[in-house]
Design an enzyme around this catalytic site. Structure first.
Site, PDB file in Angstrom:
ATOM      1  N   HIS A  33       0.896  -1.161   0.000  1.00  0.00           N
ATOM      2  CA  HIS A  33       0.000   0.000   0.000  1.00  0.00           C
ATOM      3  C   HIS A  33       0.930   1.205   0.000  1.00  0.00           C
ATOM      4  CE1 HIS A  33      -2.977   2.997   1.043  1.00  0.00           C
ATOM      5  NE2 HIS A  33      -2.177   3.397   2.018  1.00  0.00           N
ATOM      6  N   CYS A 103      -4.453   2.078  -4.672  1.00  0.00           N
ATOM      7  CA  CYS A 103      -3.643   3.127  -4.061  1.00  0.00           C
ATOM      8  C   CYS A 103      -2.336   3.344  -4.809  1.00  0.00           C
ATOM      9  CB  CYS A 103      -3.356   2.784  -2.599  1.00  0.00           C
ATOM     10  SG  CYS A 103      -2.507   1.197  -2.391  1.00  0.00           S
TER      11      CYS A 103
END
Length: 159
Positions: A33, A103
């Site tokens: 992430h 993301c």
């Protein structure tokens, strides 16, 4: 000028590095992430759309790695306008997909806008690397809805 950083988090907390060879047949060092940190804020994309909070203010806490992406001469107001446009078109909450539109895609696009450079390919290529394995195909539906949100007591700004 403002410094631009990429915050990198391993959502697996080391399990991907330990277990990927046996499960996938290839080494994966993390389930990444990422977020972009600039103008004193951490910007990220997930199932709630584009959000920001103070650096290290998500439920993930401090990042596993901080990568300096360079400096930007883009004024903060222009970046906020850019985010608002992305939030109304390309990075809508309902368009979020862990494997296809996530993301890391947002971080790559934001970094390109701010610095003229993307983010490391080992991050952006991870979904296709995992999905190219039989086990990756099997777990796709199980982990597709993982989301990051602000930490307890934190508020996020939406774009």
């Amino acid at each position: 000028m403002s410094s631009v950083k990429l915050f990198i988090y391993d959502l697996s907390k080391g399990l991907a590095r330990q277990m990927s060879q046996g499960l996938l047949g290839r080494q994966i060092d993390g389930i990444w992430h990422t977020s972009v940190v600039v103008y004193g804020e951490e910007f990220y994309y997930g199932g709630m759309g584009i959000e920001s909070c103070r650096p290290c203010g998500t439920i993930l806490g401090p990042p596993d790695e901080r990568l300096e992406l360079g400096e930007t001469e883009i004024p903060s107001e222009m970046f906020y306008e850019y985010l608002a446009q992305l939030g109304e078109s390309k990075f809508l909450p309902q368009k979020y997909s862990l494997f296809d539109h996530n993301c890391n895609n947002f971080s790559a696009e934001s970094a390109q806008f701010l610095t003229g450079k993307g983010i490391p390919e080992y991050i952006t290529n991870l979904p296709s690397d995992v999905l190219s394995t039989p086990f990756g195909q099997m777990i796709k539906s199980l982990i597709e809805n993982v989301q990051v949100s602000p930490g307890q007591g934190q508020t996020a700004r939406h774009f």
